[in-house]
Design a protein around this motif. Sequence first.
Motif, PDB file in Angstrom:
ATOM      1  N   SER A 134     110.921  80.548 106.587  1.00 43.64           N
ATOM      2  CA  SER A 134     112.428  80.195 106.674  1.00 43.64           C
ATOM      3  C   SER A 134     113.395  80.440 107.938  1.00 43.64           C
ATOM      4  O   SER A 134     113.375  81.755 108.132  1.00 43.64           O
ATOM      5  N   TYR A 135     114.391  79.928 107.857  1.00 54.42           N
ATOM      6  CA  TYR A 135     115.406  80.451 109.304  1.00 54.42           C
ATOM      7  C   TYR A 135     115.901  81.744 108.562  1.00 54.42           C
ATOM      8  O   TYR A 135     115.880  82.613 109.878  1.00 54.42           O
ATOM      9  N   ALA A 136     116.194  81.640 107.617  1.00 49.25           N
ATOM     10  CA  ALA A 136     116.913  83.355 107.503  1.00 49.25           C
ATOM     11  C   ALA A 136     116.097  83.940 107.763  1.00 49.25           C
ATOM     12  O   ALA A 136     115.742  85.194 108.124  1.00 49.25           O
ATOM     13  N   GLU A 137     114.598  83.983 107.084  1.00 49.10           N
ATOM     14  CA  GLU A 137     113.424  85.060 107.138  1.00 49.10           C
ATOM     15  C   GLU A 137     113.176  85.340 109.013  1.00 49.10           C
ATOM     16  O   GLU A 137     113.312  86.165 109.053  1.00 49.10           O
ATOM     17  N   ILE A 138     113.174  84.611 109.274  1.00 48.87           N
ATOM     18  CA  ILE A 138     112.772  84.380 110.954  1.00 48.87           C
ATOM     19  C   ILE A 138     113.331  85.035 111.940  1.00 48.87           C
ATOM     20  O   ILE A 138     113.891  85.747 112.278  1.00 48.87           O
ATOM     21  N   ALA A 139     115.561  85.193 111.182  1.00 45.71           N
ATOM     22  CA  ALA A 139     116.717  85.841 111.844  1.00 45.71           C
ATOM     23  C   ALA A 139     116.329  87.038 111.090  1.00 45.71           C
ATOM     24  O   ALA A 139     116.282  88.117 112.550  1.00 45.71           O
ATOM     25  N   HIS A 140     115.913  86.603 110.119  1.00 49.53           N
ATOM     26  CA  HIS A 140     115.585  88.688 109.710  1.00 49.53           C
ATOM     27  C   HIS A 140     114.555  89.105 110.926  1.00 49.53           C
ATOM     28  O   HIS A 140     114.441  90.315 111.459  1.00 49.53           O
ATOM     29  N   GLU A 141     113.607  88.065 111.047  1.00 44.02           N
ATOM     30  CA  GLU A 141     111.908  89.298 111.900  1.00 44.02           C
ATOM     31  C   GLU A 141     112.397  89.087 113.188  1.00 44.02           C
ATOM     32  O   GLU A 141     111.719  90.277 113.644  1.00 44.02           O
ATOM     33  N   LEU A 142     113.341  88.728 113.659  1.00 39.87           N
ATOM     34  CA  LEU A 142     113.742  88.142 115.169  1.00 39.87           C
ATOM     35  C   LEU A 142     115.184  89.539 115.049  1.00 39.87           C
ATOM     36  O   LEU A 142     115.401  89.534 116.184  1.00 39.87           O
ATOM     37  N   ASN A 143     115.205  89.849 114.238  1.00 39.70           N
ATOM     38  CA  ASN A 143     116.623  90.154 114.799  1.00 39.70           C
ATOM     39  C   ASN A 143     117.868  89.679 115.286  1.00 39.70           C
ATOM     40  O   ASN A 143     118.254  90.185 116.383  1.00 39.70           O
ATOM     41  N   VAL A 144     117.439  88.182 115.124  1.00 40.80           N
ATOM     42  CA  VAL A 144     119.300  87.374 115.212  1.00 40.80           C
ATOM     43  C   VAL A 144     119.857  86.977 114.202  1.00 40.80           C
ATOM     44  O   VAL A 144     119.229  86.901 113.657  1.00 40.80           O
ATOM     45  N   ARG A 145     120.893  86.433 114.975  1.00 40.69           N
ATOM     46  CA  ARG A 145     122.012  85.720 113.570  1.00 40.69           C
ATOM     47  C   ARG A 145     121.476  84.569 113.067  1.00 40.69           C
ATOM     48  O   ARG A 145     120.861  84.026 113.878  1.00 40.69           O
ATOM     49  N   PRO A 146     121.373  83.950 112.453  1.00 42.23           N
ATOM     50  CA  PRO A 146     120.556  82.846 111.582  1.00 42.23           C
ATOM     51  C   PRO A 146     121.004  81.248 111.811  1.00 42.23           C
ATOM     52  O   PRO A 146     120.484  81.035 112.590  1.00 42.23           O
ATOM     53  N   PRO A 147     122.156  81.429 112.362  1.00 39.47           N
ATOM     54  CA  PRO A 147     122.294  80.203 112.906  1.00 39.47           C
ATOM     55  C   PRO A 147     121.862  79.924 114.346  1.00 39.47           C
ATOM     56  O   PRO A 147     121.589  78.673 115.102  1.00 39.47           O
ATOM     57  N   VAL A 148     121.334  80.756 115.103  1.00 40.25           N
ATOM     58  CA  VAL A 148     120.938  81.294 116.129  1.00 40.25           C
ATOM     59  C   VAL A 148     119.389  80.550 116.070  1.00 40.25           C
ATOM     60  O   VAL A 148     118.443  79.896 116.835  1.00 40.25           O
ATOM     61  N   VAL A 149     118.994  80.216 115.412  1.00 40.22           N
ATOM     62  CA  VAL A 149     116.941  80.556 114.770  1.00 40.22           C
ATOM     63  C   VAL A 149     116.478  79.086 115.330  1.00 40.22           C
ATOM     64  O   VAL A 149     115.750  77.927 116.456  1.00 40.22           O
ATOM     65  N   GLY A 150     117.383  77.819 114.797  1.00 43.20           N
ATOM     66  CA  GLY A 150     117.378  76.577 115.733  1.00 43.20           C
ATOM     67  C   GLY A 150     117.213  76.280 116.646  1.00 43.20           C
ATOM     68  O   GLY A 150     115.768  75.475 117.330  1.00 43.20           O
ATOM     69  N   THR A 151     117.850  76.916 117.230  1.00 47.85           N
ATOM     70  CA  THR A 151     118.189  76.496 118.791  1.00 47.85           C
ATOM     71  C   THR A 151     116.637  77.654 119.259  1.00 47.85           C
ATOM     72  O   THR A 151     116.686  77.261 120.602  1.00 47.85           O
ATOM     73  N   LEU A 152     116.646  78.813 119.132  1.00 46.00           N
ATOM     74  CA  LEU A 152     115.572  79.160 118.789  1.00 46.00           C
ATOM     75  C   LEU A 152     114.526  78.208 119.027  1.00 46.00           C
ATOM     76  O   LEU A 152     113.358  78.062 119.830  1.00 46.00           O
ATOM     77  N   ILE A 153     113.730  77.214 118.283  1.00 42.85           N
ATOM     78  CA  ILE A 153     112.750  77.478 117.622  1.00 42.85           C
ATOM     79  C   ILE A 153     112.719  76.002 118.798  1.00 42.85           C
ATOM     80  O   ILE A 153     111.785  74.790 119.219  1.00 42.85           O
ATOM     81  N   SER A 154     113.795  74.818 118.848  1.00 38.99           N
ATOM     82  CA  SER A 154     114.340  74.032 119.581  1.00 38.99           C
ATOM     83  C   SER A 154     113.344  74.447 120.753  1.00 38.99           C
ATOM     84  O   SER A 154     112.840  73.773 121.560  1.00 38.99           O
ATOM     85  N   ARG A 155     113.917  75.270 121.231  1.00 35.60           N
ATOM     86  CA  ARG A 155     113.960  75.400 122.357  1.00 35.60           C
ATOM     87  C   ARG A 155     112.464  76.352 123.220  1.00 35.60           C
ATOM     88  O   ARG A 155     111.818  75.908 124.208  1.00 35.60           O
ATOM     89  N   ALA A 156     111.778  76.202 122.411  1.00 35.96           N
ATOM     90  CA  ALA A 156     110.056  77.259 122.304  1.00 35.96           C
ATOM     91  C   ALA A 156     109.473  76.114 122.001  1.00 35.96           C
ATOM     92  O   ALA A 156     108.282  75.577 122.889  1.00 35.96           O
ATOM     93  N   THR A 157     110.214  75.059 121.251  1.00 36.33           N
ATOM     94  CA  THR A 157     108.870  73.375 120.590  1.00 36.33           C
ATOM     95  C   THR A 157     109.194  73.043 122.631  1.00 36.33           C
ATOM     96  O   THR A 157     108.034  72.695 122.944  1.00 36.33           O
ATOM     97  N   GLU A 158     110.131  73.045 123.176  1.00 39.37           N
ATOM     98  CA  GLU A 158     110.206  72.377 124.001  1.00 39.37           C
ATOM     99  C   GLU A 158     109.729  73.264 125.347  1.00 39.37           C
ATOM    100  O   GLU A 158     108.897  71.958 125.831  1.00 39.37           O
ATOM    101  N   LYS A 159     108.985  74.574 125.727  1.00 37.46           N
ATOM    102  CA  LYS A 159     108.496  74.940 126.849  1.00 37.46           C
ATOM    103  C   LYS A 159     107.060  74.640 126.184  1.00 37.46           C
ATOM    104  O   LYS A 159     106.148  75.218 126.994  1.00 37.46           O
ATOM    105  N   LEU A 160     106.790  74.631 124.880  1.00 36.95           N
ATOM    106  CA  LEU A 160     105.188  74.874 124.496  1.00 36.95           C
ATOM    107  C   LEU A 160     104.750  72.767 124.424  1.00 36.95           C
ATOM    108  O   LEU A 160     103.398  72.795 125.415  1.00 36.95           O
ATOM    109  N   ARG A 161     105.777  72.160 124.687  1.00 39.24           N
ATOM    110  CA  ARG A 161     105.488  71.141 125.253  1.00 39.24           C
ATOM    111  C   ARG A 161     105.325  70.881 126.870  1.00 39.24           C
ATOM    112  O   ARG A 161     104.168  70.016 127.465  1.00 39.24           O
TER     113      ARG A 161
END
Length: 175
Positions: A134-161
């Motif tokens: 979940s976003y909360a679990e990802i935030a905990h694993e990466l030591n970031v705030r939960p609202p930032v996770v969506g942005t990180l996923i979006s940016r990482a997906t674009e870099k992968l593309r």
Amino acid sequence: MKIPESNPFRSIFYEHYPIVRRKLVALVRDDAAADDLAQDVFLKLYRNPPDDPAAVGAWLHRVLTRVGYDYMDKLARERRLQNKQELYFEGDVLLQSGEEALLRKMDQEEVREWLDTLPERDRQVLLLRYSGYSYAEIAHELNVRPPVVGTLISRATEKLRQSAVKTMSPSEIKS
């Protein structure tokens, strides 16, 4: 009836246990399970005895029937779940031809290569997200705030593309 004292409870136990166990064996058709269930029935009797001490036999019969049916329902649910899992895993393997399995493996290797081109944090966020976190679990694993996770996923997906587009031929991009 209050919580039974040890001598009266003991006499009820010795008098009714063989009957309760025999009925449970007949119901669930498993000696070991019947022993465990009979213990549960008498534990329920000890913790919550019937109001009328004369009705102990009927009370035990009602409780042992309910406990036995609950046990059989639990077994049926477990069997259904196991059958679903077996069908899922066997069906997935049986439906794949050798060519399909090879293509799937090649696709996985290609995605791994694209992931290897990403920075560590982007790779982690994508792997965690597509592993079911979940976003909360990802935030905990990466030591970031939960609202930032969506942005990180979006940016990482674009870099992968973008990484995928760089390695693909023009004919692959069109299809």
